[in-house]
Enzyme design. Structure first.
Site, mmCIF file in Angstrom:
data_model
loop_
_atom_site.group_PDB
_atom_site.id
_atom_site.type_symbol
_atom_site.label_atom_id
_atom_site.label_comp_id
_atom_site.label_asym_id
_atom_site.label_seq_id
_atom_site.Cartn_x
_atom_site.Cartn_y
_atom_site.Cartn_z
ATOM 1 N N ARG A 1 4.890 10.750 -20.493
ATOM 2 C CA ARG A 1 3.574 11.189 -20.036
ATOM 3 C C ARG A 1 3.184 12.534 -20.672
ATOM 4 O O ARG A 1 3.999 13.447 -20.781
ATOM 5 C CB ARG A 1 3.548 11.329 -18.505
ATOM 6 C CG ARG A 1 4.512 12.405 -17.985
ATOM 7 C CD ARG A 1 4.521 12.490 -16.480
ATOM 8 N NE ARG A 1 3.258 12.943 -15.925
ATOM 9 C CZ ARG A 1 3.160 13.782 -14.873
ATOM 10 N NH1 ARG A 1 4.258 14.254 -14.291
ATOM 11 N NH2 ARG A 1 1.988 14.142 -14.419
ATOM 12 N N TYR B 1 3.983 18.379 -20.694
ATOM 13 C CA TYR B 1 5.295 18.348 -20.049
ATOM 14 C C TYR B 1 6.466 18.354 -21.027
ATOM 15 O O TYR B 1 7.626 18.355 -20.600
ATOM 16 C CB TYR B 1 5.393 17.124 -19.134
ATOM 17 C CG TYR B 1 4.370 17.141 -18.017
ATOM 18 C CD1 TYR B 1 4.516 17.999 -16.932
ATOM 19 C CD2 TYR B 1 3.227 16.337 -18.076
ATOM 20 C CE1 TYR B 1 3.571 18.033 -15.912
ATOM 21 C CE2 TYR B 1 2.285 16.359 -17.061
ATOM 22 C CZ TYR B 1 2.457 17.213 -15.991
ATOM 23 O OH TYR B 1 1.525 17.253 -14.995
ATOM 24 N N HIS C 1 7.231 23.648 -10.770
ATOM 25 C CA HIS C 1 6.329 22.859 -11.598
ATOM 26 C C HIS C 1 6.635 23.156 -13.051
ATOM 27 O O HIS C 1 6.847 24.319 -13.430
ATOM 28 C CB HIS C 1 4.864 23.173 -11.287
ATOM 29 C CG HIS C 1 4.478 22.825 -9.886
ATOM 30 N ND1 HIS C 1 4.253 21.527 -9.488
ATOM 31 C CD2 HIS C 1 4.316 23.603 -8.791
ATOM 32 C CE1 HIS C 1 3.959 21.525 -8.192
ATOM 33 N NE2 HIS C 1 3.999 22.765 -7.747
ATOM 34 N N ILE C 2 6.643 22.139 -13.872
ATOM 35 C CA ILE C 2 6.987 22.289 -15.284
ATOM 36 C C ILE C 2 5.875 23.005 -16.042
ATOM 37 O O ILE C 2 6.119 23.906 -16.844
ATOM 38 C CB ILE C 2 7.275 20.912 -15.907
ATOM 39 C CG1 ILE C 2 8.479 20.256 -15.206
ATOM 40 C CG2 ILE C 2 7.518 21.026 -17.407
ATOM 41 C CD1 ILE C 2 8.666 18.792 -15.535
ATOM 42 N N SER C 3 4.642 22.618 -15.775
ATOM 43 C CA SER C 3 3.497 23.223 -16.461
ATOM 44 C C SER C 3 2.976 24.426 -15.680
ATOM 45 O O SER C 3 3.354 24.656 -14.525
ATOM 46 C CB SER C 3 2.376 22.193 -16.633
ATOM 47 O OG SER C 3 1.858 21.823 -15.363
ATOM 48 N N ARG D 1 -4.553 24.998 -15.422
ATOM 49 C CA ARG D 1 -4.961 23.610 -15.568
ATOM 50 C C ARG D 1 -6.163 23.313 -14.676
ATOM 51 O O ARG D 1 -6.879 24.230 -14.262
ATOM 52 C CB ARG D 1 -3.774 22.692 -15.273
ATOM 53 C CG ARG D 1 -2.604 22.925 -16.243
ATOM 54 C CD ARG D 1 -1.503 21.912 -16.028
ATOM 55 N NE ARG D 1 -1.971 20.564 -16.341
ATOM 56 C CZ ARG D 1 -1.299 19.458 -16.025
ATOM 57 N NH1 ARG D 1 -0.131 19.539 -15.376
ATOM 58 N NH2 ARG D 1 -1.777 18.272 -16.347
ATOM 59 N N PRO E 1 6.354 12.011 -7.733
ATOM 60 C CA PRO E 1 5.807 10.948 -8.568
ATOM 61 C C PRO E 1 5.629 11.356 -10.025
ATOM 62 O O PRO E 1 5.210 12.477 -10.341
ATOM 63 C CB PRO E 1 4.456 10.643 -7.907
ATOM 64 C CG PRO E 1 4.148 11.815 -7.049
ATOM 65 C CD PRO E 1 5.460 12.359 -6.620
ATOM 66 N N ASN E 2 6.000 10.434 -10.901
ATOM 67 C CA ASN E 2 5.821 10.512 -12.354
ATOM 68 C C ASN E 2 6.755 11.474 -13.067
ATOM 69 O O ASN E 2 6.742 11.541 -14.302
ATOM 70 C CB ASN E 2 4.362 10.856 -12.712
ATOM 71 C CG ASN E 2 3.391 9.798 -12.240
ATOM 72 O OD1 ASN E 2 3.576 8.617 -12.504
ATOM 73 N ND2 ASN E 2 2.362 10.224 -11.509
ATOM 74 N N ASN F 1 9.942 19.466 -6.810
ATOM 75 C CA ASN F 1 8.738 19.308 -7.613
ATOM 76 C C ASN F 1 7.969 18.147 -6.995
ATOM 77 O O ASN F 1 8.270 16.989 -7.275
ATOM 78 C CB ASN F 1 9.088 19.011 -9.068
ATOM 79 C CG ASN F 1 7.864 18.931 -9.956
ATOM 80 O OD1 ASN F 1 6.754 18.732 -9.486
ATOM 81 N ND2 ASN F 1 8.065 19.067 -11.261
ATOM 82 N N ARG G 1 -5.192 21.414 -9.313
ATOM 83 C CA ARG G 1 -3.761 21.695 -9.466
ATOM 84 C C ARG G 1 -3.391 23.109 -9.036
ATOM 85 O O ARG G 1 -2.216 23.423 -8.873
ATOM 86 C CB ARG G 1 -3.330 21.460 -10.913
ATOM 87 C CG ARG G 1 -3.457 20.022 -11.375
ATOM 88 C CD ARG G 1 -2.817 19.821 -12.731
ATOM 89 N NE ARG G 1 -3.155 18.538 -13.310
ATOM 90 C CZ ARG G 1 -2.489 17.406 -13.065
ATOM 91 N NH1 ARG G 1 -1.452 17.412 -12.242
ATOM 92 N NH2 ARG G 1 -2.871 16.271 -13.638
ATOM 93 N N HIS H 1 -0.632 18.887 -3.929
ATOM 94 C CA HIS H 1 -1.990 19.332 -3.671
ATOM 95 C C HIS H 1 -2.622 18.755 -2.410
ATOM 96 O O HIS H 1 -3.681 19.226 -1.996
ATOM 97 C CB HIS H 1 -2.863 18.994 -4.889
ATOM 98 C CG HIS H 1 -2.196 19.306 -6.183
ATOM 99 N ND1 HIS H 1 -1.848 20.583 -6.553
ATOM 100 C CD2 HIS H 1 -1.746 18.484 -7.188
ATOM 101 C CE1 HIS H 1 -1.236 20.549 -7.728
ATOM 102 N NE2 HIS H 1 -1.153 19.282 -8.139
ATOM 103 N N GLU I 1 9.602 25.610 -4.681
ATOM 104 C CA GLU I 1 8.695 24.640 -5.289
ATOM 105 C C GLU I 1 8.645 24.909 -6.788
ATOM 106 O O GLU I 1 8.458 26.042 -7.217
ATOM 107 C CB GLU I 1 7.295 24.754 -4.690
ATOM 108 C CG GLU I 1 6.306 23.763 -5.300
ATOM 109 C CD GLU I 1 4.914 23.916 -4.707
ATOM 110 O OE1 GLU I 1 4.738 23.575 -3.524
ATOM 111 O OE2 GLU I 1 4.009 24.391 -5.428
ATOM 112 N N ASP J 1 5.009 19.327 6.102
ATOM 113 C CA ASP J 1 5.588 19.418 7.444
ATOM 114 C C ASP J 1 7.081 19.127 7.432
ATOM 115 O O ASP J 1 7.849 19.746 8.172
ATOM 116 C CB ASP J 1 4.872 18.453 8.391
ATOM 117 C CG ASP J 1 3.467 18.913 8.746
ATOM 118 O OD1 ASP J 1 3.133 20.080 8.450
ATOM 119 O OD2 ASP J 1 2.693 18.107 9.306
ATOM 120 N N ALA K 1 2.046 15.311 -7.893
ATOM 121 C CA ALA K 1 0.674 15.351 -7.385
ATOM 122 C C ALA K 1 0.605 15.535 -5.869
ATOM 123 O O ALA K 1 -0.417 15.993 -5.344
ATOM 124 C CB ALA K 1 -0.056 14.073 -7.793
#
Length: 322
Positions: A189, A194, A272-274, A279, A181-182, A246, A283, A252, A270, A259, A249
């Protein structure tokens, strides 16, 4: 080590599936089997007789039943599928589950020239076989294309070119990048977190990486948990050899995505950009990272390239050709 899979040849009658299958069997040193021949042996009668005695629907069900059995078979083979087999949606799913699907595409005129003297084809018996071929091919076109991993213009290439193309595609590693998402709102955003590059920039970057590494990289994005789970499950059947994800949200708290990832044994990263460790507290927790082979964060969009490199190091292909 790359994932070894069956090869499945599909296409209209007269597209060359039998000839290509035999040549491939020598080149790959794999057994080749024709689904129509398997059905004829089981039924003790020809396809024409099955159509005449019990009708087309009965024959199509025989195809579906056979595919269900073949999908659970051990060992790697080449299968030449009947011309109408991909028409049923259930068959398309089973064909993709069975192996890497190669669609040999030919023109109606080529089919007519190859089969005009063949009286054993029940679907071509009529006053205007060429028009019937055109009609059937158009009816089946979307089914063939939806089912295919590789599409080859078979009547525009000689046999060696066809074999070489299949060899090249078979050696191409198939990766999947999933964005949650996003992620599609990159450039919109929280630019301070990001960056200012938009989502198309990320797509272009991944496409270039695929071209540079000779890999086929599919990118999937969804804001919906169920759609992400469905795509992970699809990867189990479609020959995907590595997953970069990625989860956004969902990282978390989505034990459902966790699963689904745990069900797939290919290498997984996995991303993540940030820098999630610098943070908010929530997160810093990932429920999906423990079922991945690696976690990369805080490296911006370049982290995707690092993740792809990690996957490629885990998926070294065995040379099947000589």
């Amino acid at each position: 080590m790359g994932q070894e899979r069956n090869l499945v040849l599909i296409g209209f009658m007269g597209s060359g599936k039998t000839s290509v299958g035999v040549k491939l069997s020598y080149r790959l040193r794999l057994q080749v089997e024709d689904t129509d021949k398997l059905i004829e042996r089981r039924e003790g009668r020809s396809i024409s007789e099955i159509f005449a005695d019990d009708g087309e629907e009965y024959f199509r069900q025989l195809e579906t039943d056979l595919l269900g059995e073949l999908a659970g078979r051990e060992g790697i083979r080449i299968y030449s599928a009947g011309g109408g087999m991909p028409v049923r949606p259930e068959n398309r799913r089973l064909l993709k589950q069975l192996g890497q699907v190669v669609y040999l595409k030919v023109s109606p005129e080529t089919v007519y020239e190859r089969l005009k003297e063949d009286v054993t084809r029940p679907l071509l018996q009529g006053p205007d076989p060429l028009e019937r071929i055109r009609q059937l091919m158009e009816e089946r076109r979307e089914a063939y294309e939806a089912c295919a991993d590789i599409m080859i213009e078979a009547d525009q290439m000689d046999m060696d070119d066809i074999l070489n193309r299949i060899a090249e595609e078979r050696e191409t590693r198939k990766l999947l990048v999933i964005n949650g998402p996003n992620i599609n709102f990159l450039g919109i955003r929280e630019k301070s977190v990001y960056g200012t590059q938009d989502y198309q920039y990320l797509l272009d970057m991944i496409k270039k990486k695929g071209e540079e590494t000779g890999s086929r990289i599919t990118v999937f994005q969804s804001n919906h948990e169920g759609a992400i789970i469905d795509r992970i499950q699809e990867a189990y059947f479609d020959g995907t050899e590595g997953i970069v994800i990625n989860p956004g949200a969902y990282t978390h708290y989505s034990y459902a995505i966790r699963d689904a990832l745990a069900s797939i044994t290919v290498p997984k990263v996995e991303i993540h950009i940030s820098d999630i460790q610098k943070r908010e507290e929530f997160r810093k927790v990932s429920v999906t990272a423990p079922v991945c082979d690696c976690q990369i964060y805080g490296k911006g969009l370049e982290g995707y390239l690092e993740a792809i490199d990690f996957i490629l190091r885990q998926t070294v292909k065995k040379d099947n050709f000589f």
